[in-house]
Design an enzyme around this catalytic site. Sequence first.
Site, mmCIF file in Angstrom:
data_model
loop_
_atom_site.group_PDB
_atom_site.id
_atom_site.type_symbol
_atom_site.label_atom_id
_atom_site.label_comp_id
_atom_site.label_asym_id
_atom_site.label_seq_id
_atom_site.Cartn_x
_atom_site.Cartn_y
_atom_site.Cartn_z
ATOM 1 C CG ASP A 279 -1.940 1.046 1.261
ATOM 2 O OD1 ASP A 279 -2.794 1.039 0.352
ATOM 3 O OD2 ASP A 279 -1.925 1.893 2.173
ATOM 4 C CD GLU B 11 -2.082 2.258 -3.634
ATOM 5 O OE1 GLU B 11 -3.169 2.759 -3.903
ATOM 6 O OE2 GLU B 11 -1.533 2.420 -2.531
HETATM 7 C C1 NOJ Z 1 -4.475 2.964 -0.974
HETATM 8 C C2 NOJ Z 1 -5.631 2.050 -0.709
HETATM 9 O O1 NOJ Z 1 -5.935 1.347 -1.881
HETATM 10 C C3 NOJ Z 1 -6.764 2.933 -0.241
HETATM 11 O O2 NOJ Z 1 -7.978 2.220 -0.161
HETATM 12 C C4 NOJ Z 1 -6.390 3.549 1.078
HETATM 13 O O3 NOJ Z 1 -7.390 4.487 1.468
HETATM 14 C C5 NOJ Z 1 -5.045 4.266 1.003
HETATM 15 N N1 NOJ Z 1 -4.055 3.548 0.276
HETATM 16 C C6 NOJ Z 1 -4.488 4.511 2.389
HETATM 17 O O4 NOJ Z 1 -4.013 3.321 2.938
#
Ligand code: NOJ
Length: 567
Positions: free
Chosen positions: A226, A288
């Site tokens: 993440d 991500e």
């Molecule tokens: C990316 C995640 O996909 C999202 O759902 C989240 O709100 C943020 N990161 C913070 O962790």
Amino acid sequence: MAIEVAPQIDGSAATGPGADTGAWWRDAVVYQVYPRSFADGDGDGTGDLRGIARRLTALAELGVDAVWLSPFYPSPQRDGGYDVSDYCDVDPMFGTLDDFDLLVGEAHALGLRVIVDVVPNHASSEHPLFAAALASAPGSRERARFVFRDGSGAAGELPPNNWQSHFGGPAWTRVTEVDGSPGQWYLHLFDPTQPDFDWDNDEVLAFFDEVLDFWLARGVDGFRVDVAHALVKAPGLPDWGGRADGASSPGFPGEDAPMFDQPGVHAIYERWRARLEAWGADRILCAEANVAPLSRAARWVRPREMHQAFNFAYLHAPWDARSLRAVIDESLAAFGGVGAPSTWVLSNHDVVRHATRFALPDGSVEMGHGIAQAAGLDPVRGERRARAATLLMLALPGAAYVYQGEELGLPEVLDIPAAQRRDPYFLRSGGAVVGRDGCRVPIPWEAAAPAYGFNATGESWLPQPAHWATYARDVQRRDPASTLSLYTAALHLRKSLALGSGSLAWVRADDAVLGLVNGEVLVLANLGADPVPLDGHEVLLASTPDAVVDGHLTPDATVWLRRRQEV
Ligand code: NOJ
């Protein structure tokens, strides 16, 4: 059609040092499960791990290679589980560690890999480490695991810098010290309940080493990481002209953003890669890393770093031939340039579902901030374009991500009552930002069952629309013209024709039509207004039953054709 085959652009085969030819993840299709909304085993209205385990056969039948589970860890759920209060357990709302072990065992028995989310940028404010930080003095070892600073202003009454949080408002919150006095501030790029860790601190590195090992020992095949671009912040935490929420900063995220893609961040993933390899060669990391341009995102998948990175440029591309060709070329060049496969994605739990995005008037850019009204939407066109876009995506070399429910053609749910919305985007903006709940509604399995088979009781943490019976999996399974049948056929053909490990050569790319060759297959997508002649090529798969009329490809449709020998 006269076909001139351009030089091949290889999107998957090993091209760089250290590339792992033939590794499973290079051409995998990964299915994202949002655990709260996939299947509910105990009937309390919230999806859970036992529910997922029971429904895995449907995913094997669909033909995906792996399942990625969004967070199921203990969490106050202030940000859909991306606020973790214990990294090495299962939240009771989702089950137990035994349930997790059962799920992994069943997935592996079906030939499905299991990827879990790891959330290293921030914890929940209810994590014991953060509680210890709050209970300790400024300058203490406990505080040093997070980003605490004295405020600015004469009495420290102002935030330490001007950074803004993704969900709105300052990225800093002031604490009250144990003696009751107004105290330091802590950084949270997201919600105030999500304090950022300080990744310059070796204790944080060591902590996450153990988290990775914990899940690797339980048999996971990899991690989706993440906000992988945000862990390391620029020294001195300088003010910055842009915001951390992207929406309001032109050029987001700027090269100079002090909270993104700092040089030190890559060393963390080199360390993690080495750690994973100690468990065998086929466990993976997927970033991500929402940075632009793609050449920058490719830094996450250099040979000693991660295996895959999400392709946000592709996710954001409109249904427009020139834009799509440009982003496909850029993706293959950027990722291929470092020996990595490209990834492709059309939907996830953070954006408006693509069946609804493509129903918006041309030129609209709604993505993560939700849609509240049906006015102006053309759902028939949206579904048609979504199916065409999917068939184009699944023909591309590399790996693809599919978000639960898109294989059913689910649209975004627009009419969730305010009282039931849970997304911090909605809650922190007082409802001004619609947010992401509309793509997180529990999915339909059986048309005639309570909650459409999500569970046996009819409970659902977000309300399911009354018209969703038509989208139910059991109905679509029996219908060869359904979106589910299209996904199933496409995934199986993609595998048997080895499209994921193939290559791409354009045969046509203009304002209206994208034509490409990948191995035995000629792919044509009609994004224009006029029918396109197919010159008698045999149709292997079409995005809709009426995609081909009188030997022509109709607008907003894609076909896979068998490439003739003489071509
Ligand atoms: C990316 C995640 O996909 C999202 O759902 C989240 O709100 C943020 N990161 C913070 O962790």
